[in-house]
Design a protein around this motif. Structure first.
Motif, PDB file in Angstrom:
ATOM      1  N   ASP A  17      -9.717  75.274  29.767  1.00 45.54           N
ATOM      2  CA  ASP A  17      -8.380  75.338  30.380  1.00 45.54           C
ATOM      3  C   ASP A  17      -7.493  76.289  29.566  1.00 45.54           C
ATOM      4  N   ASN A  26     -10.090  65.870  30.149  1.00 45.30           N
ATOM      5  CA  ASN A  26     -10.785  66.212  28.907  1.00 45.30           C
ATOM      6  C   ASN A  26     -10.282  65.348  27.750  1.00 45.30           C
ATOM      7  N   LEU A  32     -20.065  74.428  39.126  1.00 46.02           N
ATOM      8  CA  LEU A  32     -21.069  74.777  38.112  1.00 46.02           C
ATOM      9  C   LEU A  32     -22.060  75.797  38.649  1.00 46.02           C
TER      10      LEU A  32
HETATM   11  C1  BDR Z   1     -14.814  71.182  33.826  1.00 45.28           C
HETATM   12  O1  BDR Z   1     -14.756  69.986  33.076  1.00 45.28           O
HETATM   13  C2  BDR Z   1     -13.905  70.143  31.970  1.00 45.28           C
HETATM   14  O2  BDR Z   1     -14.494  69.627  30.806  1.00 45.28           O
HETATM   15  C3  BDR Z   1     -13.602  71.600  31.853  1.00 45.28           C
HETATM   16  O3  BDR Z   1     -12.291  71.799  31.363  1.00 45.28           O
HETATM   17  C4  BDR Z   1     -13.755  72.109  33.261  1.00 45.28           C
HETATM   18  O4  BDR Z   1     -12.550  71.953  33.974  1.00 45.28           O
HETATM   19  C5  BDR Z   1     -16.227  71.725  33.760  1.00 45.28           C
HETATM   20  O5  BDR Z   1     -17.123  70.779  34.299  1.00 45.28           O
END
Ligand code: BDR
Ligand code: CA
Length: 296
Positions: A13, A37, A187
């Protein structure tokens, strides 16, 4: 392009915010924060830290949701470090706004009808709450760019689910089912664009953006192992807002598994028609070069 960025900083981010703050194409009306997160208090403080480090303390930060629709957020300290950024940036002097992130999304969409893009980089809780509170934002928003999902590839939290969707599948289902125009960066593409030690220019430079990105990446490699590749998930979502031609998209309806099975949080696409443009491929070299060019 006017944007509101919903975010849970978060190392990637932070890199995405550097790119967005430096882009002459984006007019950032504000950031809204969500737990994900890290705890909401931390993601909010991290957003303020990043803005101050980048010399942009005037960008307002509105705290949003500390909990998903059901249960609690699963945090990702193992990936992003104990404070969520792998590095300790100075404590911010600025404070978050007193208004809520959900209301800010609605008001920004109302005030900028047809002219606002929402970029969602965390669990979709704030976005779903905004859509439930004011369904008209589906028409008011130009587009929602979402980082989330693992459509035709394995997940990163479970074999089926990607983190942002796994952390609030009910919210994700609401957002994808709302009919809003969505660009989905999952992903499927972000695993194609990774940074390693070999990308030497990502670890160089004296601008604030270059310093922030290289410190975060060095911290991450130290924590996770020098030979790992760092996937550029959230930065690619910002790239998709600014330079969609770097990606291949396929139109689809996207559904989300919300039952309590091992498939909870799985995103599935029914290709052909629908409201979601799913990124199926990315010109990774060009996308990385674009992102790197935006650190200054
Ligand atoms: C996403 O999950 C978070 O950990 C990262 O910031 C991203 O937005 C990736 O799977
Ligand atoms: Ca994120």
């Amino acid at each position: 392009m006017k944007v509101v960025i919903d975010t849970d900083p978060g190392t990637d981010d932070a890199i995405a915010l550097v790119v967005a703050l430096n882009s002459p194409r984006l007019d950032i009306l504000g950031l809204t924060t969500v737990g994900g997160n890290a705890r909401l208090s931390q993601t909010t403080r991290n957003a303020l830290r990043i803005l101050e480090f980048m010399g942009r303390p005037e960008v307002p930060v509105y705290p949003g949701s500390s909990r998903p629709f059901k249960g609690r957020f699963e945090y990702a300290y193992g990936f992003h470090g104990p404070g969520g950024l792998t590095v300790r940036l100075p404590l911010p002097k600025t404070k978050a706004q007193t208004g809520s992130g959900v209301d800010f999304i609605i008001e920004a969409a109302r005030a900028n009808r047809g002219d606002l893009t929402l970029i969602a980089l965390g669990p979709l809780t704030n976005v779903a709450k905004a859509l439930k509170r004011e369904p008209l934002i589906v028409e008011w928003l130009n587009e929602i760019v979402v980082m989330g999902g693992a459509v035709d590839v394995p997940g990163n939290v479970t074999p089926h689910a990607e983190f942002n969707i796994f952390d609030d599948p009910e919210a994700a289902r609401t957002v994808f089912g709302s009919g809003a125009s969505i660009r989905l960066i999952g992903l499927d593409v972000c695993r194609k664009a990774g940074v390693t030690r070999a990308d030497e220019d990502w670890f160089r430079g004296d601008s604030q953006g270059e310093r922030l990105v290289s410190r975060i990446l060095k911290g991450w490699l130290k924590m996770r192992g020098r030979d790992e590749a760092y996937s550029l998930c959230d930065p690619l979502a910002v790239a998709a807002a600014i330079r969609p031609e770097l990606f291949t998209f396929a139109r689809a309806n996207v559904s989300v598994e919300t039952d309590d099975s091992s498939r909870r949080g799985k995103t599935s696409a029914g290709y052909g028609m629908g409201n979601v443009m799913v990124a199926t491929d990315v010109r990774a070299g060009e996308a990385k070069a674009f992102l790197r060019s935006m650190f200054t």
